[in-house]
Design an enzyme around this catalytic site. Sequence first.
Site, PDB file in Angstrom:
ATOM      1  N   LYS A 206      42.394  39.632  53.273  1.00 26.84           N
ATOM      2  CA  LYS A 206      41.630  39.502  52.032  1.00 26.84           C
ATOM      3  C   LYS A 206      42.147  38.344  51.169  1.00 26.84           C
ATOM      4  O   LYS A 206      41.493  37.909  50.258  1.00 26.84           O
ATOM      5  CB  LYS A 206      41.692  40.808  51.250  1.00 26.84           C
ATOM      6  CG  LYS A 206      40.984  41.977  51.956  1.00 26.84           C
ATOM      7  CD  LYS A 206      41.106  43.250  51.144  1.00 26.84           C
ATOM      8  CE  LYS A 206      40.596  44.492  51.851  1.00 26.84           C
ATOM      9  NZ  LYS A 206      39.136  44.628  51.844  1.00 26.84           N
TER      10      LYS A 206
ATOM     11  N   THR B 296      32.151  46.032  49.537  1.00 28.38           N
ATOM     12  CA  THR B 296      31.162  46.718  48.718  1.00 28.38           C
ATOM     13  C   THR B 296      31.469  46.470  47.239  1.00 28.38           C
ATOM     14  O   THR B 296      30.570  46.504  46.402  1.00 28.38           O
ATOM     15  CB  THR B 296      31.150  48.244  48.986  1.00 28.38           C
ATOM     16  OG1 THR B 296      32.509  48.696  49.050  1.00 28.38           O
ATOM     17  CG2 THR B 296      30.457  48.564  50.302  1.00 28.38           C
TER      18      THR B 296
ATOM     19  N   LYS C  61      40.788  45.213  45.212  1.00 31.48           N
ATOM     20  CA  LYS C  61      40.544  45.678  46.581  1.00 31.48           C
ATOM     21  C   LYS C  61      41.896  46.000  47.179  1.00 31.48           C
ATOM     22  O   LYS C  61      42.930  45.675  46.577  1.00 31.48           O
ATOM     23  CB  LYS C  61      39.847  44.588  47.406  1.00 31.48           C
ATOM     24  CG  LYS C  61      40.547  43.217  47.296  1.00 31.48           C
ATOM     25  CD  LYS C  61      39.754  42.108  47.967  1.00 31.48           C
ATOM     26  CE  LYS C  61      38.568  41.590  47.191  1.00 31.48           C
ATOM     27  NZ  LYS C  61      37.279  41.988  47.732  1.00 31.48           N
ATOM     28  N   ARG C  62      41.919  46.632  48.364  1.00 29.30           N
ATOM     29  CA  ARG C  62      43.212  46.889  48.975  1.00 29.30           C
ATOM     30  C   ARG C  62      43.962  45.575  49.206  1.00 29.30           C
ATOM     31  O   ARG C  62      43.368  44.521  49.378  1.00 29.30           O
ATOM     32  CB  ARG C  62      43.023  47.653  50.292  1.00 29.30           C
ATOM     33  CG  ARG C  62      42.683  49.108  50.078  1.00 29.30           C
ATOM     34  CD  ARG C  62      43.814  49.861  49.406  1.00 29.30           C
ATOM     35  NE  ARG C  62      44.926  50.031  50.311  1.00 29.30           N
ATOM     36  CZ  ARG C  62      45.294  51.173  50.882  1.00 29.30           C
ATOM     37  NH1 ARG C  62      44.615  52.289  50.619  1.00 29.30           N
ATOM     38  NH2 ARG C  62      46.319  51.238  51.671  1.00 29.30           N
TER      39      ARG C  62
ATOM     40  N   HIS D  26      33.440  49.618  61.304  1.00 30.12           N
ATOM     41  CA  HIS D  26      33.714  49.039  59.984  1.00 30.12           C
ATOM     42  C   HIS D  26      34.735  47.917  60.010  1.00 30.12           C
ATOM     43  O   HIS D  26      35.360  47.648  58.992  1.00 30.12           O
ATOM     44  CB  HIS D  26      34.243  50.115  59.034  1.00 30.12           C
ATOM     45  CG  HIS D  26      33.251  51.158  58.651  1.00 30.12           C
ATOM     46  ND1 HIS D  26      32.474  51.074  57.525  1.00 30.12           N
ATOM     47  CD2 HIS D  26      32.902  52.307  59.254  1.00 30.12           C
ATOM     48  CE1 HIS D  26      31.700  52.140  57.440  1.00 30.12           C
ATOM     49  NE2 HIS D  26      31.941  52.911  58.488  1.00 30.12           N
TER      50      HIS D  26
ATOM     51  N   LYS E  37      29.044  45.609  43.788  1.00 32.77           N
ATOM     52  CA  LYS E  37      29.150  46.231  42.465  1.00 32.77           C
ATOM     53  C   LYS E  37      29.283  45.161  41.377  1.00 32.77           C
ATOM     54  O   LYS E  37      28.688  45.259  40.306  1.00 32.77           O
ATOM     55  CB  LYS E  37      30.361  47.179  42.414  1.00 32.77           C
ATOM     56  CG  LYS E  37      30.217  48.370  43.361  1.00 32.77           C
ATOM     57  CD  LYS E  37      31.529  49.144  43.553  1.00 32.77           C
ATOM     58  CE  LYS E  37      31.446  50.022  44.796  1.00 32.77           C
ATOM     59  NZ  LYS E  37      32.745  50.523  45.255  1.00 32.77           N
TER      60      LYS E  37
END
Length: 817
Positions: A554, A658, A548-549, A357, A662
């Site tokens: 990111k 993910t 998100k985290r 992952h 969504k």
Amino acid sequence: MAAPDHSVEAFTWHFLHEINYGQGVDLDRASANDKYLALARTVRHYLSTRWLEALRNQYHDQAKTVAYLSAEFLLGPQLENALLATDLEDIAAEALRLLGVDIDELRSVEIEPGLGNGGLGRLAACFIDSLATLNVPSVGYGIRYEYGIFRQTFVDGKQVEKPDHWLRLGSPWEIPHPENAVDVAFGGRTEEVEGGSPDARVWVPDWHVTAVPYNYMVPGYRNGRVNTLRLWSAKAQHEFDLQIFNAGDYAEAVRARTFAENISKVLYPEDSTPQGKELRLQQQYFFVAASLRDFLETVLPDDYDLHNLPNRITWQLNDTHPVIAVPELMRILVDERGWAWDEAWAVTQKVFAYTCHTLLPEALEVWSVDLLGRLLPRHLEIIYRINEEFLEELRTAYPGDELRVRRMSIIAEQPERSVRMAHLATVAGFKVNGVAALHSELLRDKVLNDFAELWPDKFTNVTNGVTPRRFVRLANPGLSGLITEAIGDGWITDLEQLRGLEPLAEDAEFRRRFREIKGANKTRLAAVLKERDGIEIAGDAMLDAMVKRLHEYKRQSLKLLHIVSLYEGITSGRLPLESVTPRTFMFGAKAAPGYVRAKETIELINAVGATINNDASLQGRLKVAFPANYNVGLAETLIPAADLSEQISLAGKEASGTGNMKFALNGALTIGTDDGANVEIRELVGDDNFFLFGMTEPEAADLQASGYDPGKYYESDPQLKAALDLIASGAFTGGERGGAVASIFSSLTERDRFMALADFRSYMDAQDRVEEAYADHEAWSRSAVLNVARSGFFSSDRSIQDYLDRIWGAKPVHQAG
Ligand code: NBG
């Protein structure tokens, strides 16, 4: 036993029964929690009959089973999903209404089991939902953490973590089975077996814990199937030492117990960057050893010939966390069952498959041999032997290429001798998959390239997906109704049917209703945020979401630079206020408690937010909303309300994502880089309905290789410089220029590991395109509808079908009745 019938009367009877005899109160004296527990147990009755049937079949049919081994299952709220799966939503609502009970109040009592960090744990939860819906015989195995992911609070804008005691009011969805507890051993030494097989050793452990299974029902969507999620809880074998207790030392008497029970006490809050802590390895071995034993000894018949195991099971390793299962199975076969090494290895190599992952090198787990040997001495010996034989194979395949051999070895020598769990998984697994097309490609061509050259057929891709039940049908009832009205409700289990909406993108009335639903979802979100966080957001501004985290790769800091740049533009007069689209910038993000830079980023976002939200000169056109403790429940309210989805990681760093799926499925447009599953989203929804920006992965890799200098971008882009300087000046921090301000400023301008500054210009241009597009409501909603219509691929049902076809070779087994 027959299931209770689907009538309001039967439901009411069961509910009142649970109130009176389960909770031991009268309805008019019952608290909201009493009523919630009674409601949950009532729904459970409806599931139980099917569940028992599935368990019986599992035993009798002996069909090929998928065991999903995962240290995390981020389940989210359970009640609504159970009502949906059993088709009891309307019946329950009516029954409670007649009793004068407010079902919404009961929903708000539920505490979600936060047994995961982020995408990886939530993916596991979507997968078990799809496995049940597709009728695949399967079990999820994991850990019943007493404390899940911490509850995030903000104090003066800084993250403060609070323990998540999710079990405090009881947990109606689990059923403990202490009679099926298994023993898990640790520590000690190994000894020779006298007169036994030369391959075997005896492990003499020096401490044990008991693993108690808690079963959770995993209902398929209205197909009568209920699978099992089995989570293990650690229990000490001796409650306390009576002698020490009698001698008066109470604390010492319970010390051993506390030590043992710590194993399932708390989820490690690291996402994508594991820390090599001993307790974490204890957790991993604990749940894996219990799960293997459970399957081999209770699911399989006593006389089962384990040589047939590959026809009976695949153990899917969700990342490297459960990889210690490989030497554990070898130990069982060789030491306990007396098999020859080669015989055992032949079977072991056919029953494990590994999902990777990540692409971040620091996220690939390694365990020092010191620690591993101390905790699991026999497993370390087995790993050494697996490696020895593997290196021999390599030396035959690549004579003289010692460099390659060293690169591929399961044992790393630098910086300390340690076991590379990803290598072990790749050597032992019969398949290795990445989680999005680009990620699988990079795994094959970069991260695990040597292995892919040796075993090209081992590598495959399965693009992630999300369950449409929870993330569309439940989260977005308005849109679900509109879709069902247009194309029927087959999409709920066959998401590609959303394609049928494409022509409706051209239908002005359909678009109007779509917008109306988006608006209502924003109003609903606004109400939730007001109640939950005391945050007020405008009902009509563009909702721009980055949830998100918190992680440097990111690039929440890039989002922050955009916001600061807009603010700087307005306050300096460069941007006329009326030209700026009214926007709410929504953040949701937890930072790992030990991740200093991530916490500083949160602090800075909150500081910028406070300044902007309090600046009357902006007339409310810009708003920063950062509710604390983003979780599954909030996601279900937030995502359906969003207009714009921020997926802005540096290309080549986000394995899949993910959340991006969504958002698209709920009709938000994505502004994103060519990274992870964004690549596939863009291909499917089309360039016109996606705002692409930034370097590609090869471009980013080249820039890095040629010596990236963020200072150059800072100096040459006046807008970027102005934004960074404004932060550095202390404008958002009451004049404070040190602390988070200095740290973030220098990390961006000096090192900028994830090249935010290099992508800044392209990001700002893409945001201009967003504003332009948003101004045309009709065109925007056309694109939004097309995002929904073309995202059916991202159902986790499709992911599971791909796993079945490409990896597991298992088949759905339809239950009678
Ligand atoms: C995460 C990735 C995400 C991905 C999820 C689920 C880890 C180690 N990896 O991009 O960062 O969507 O896994 O596959 O948490």
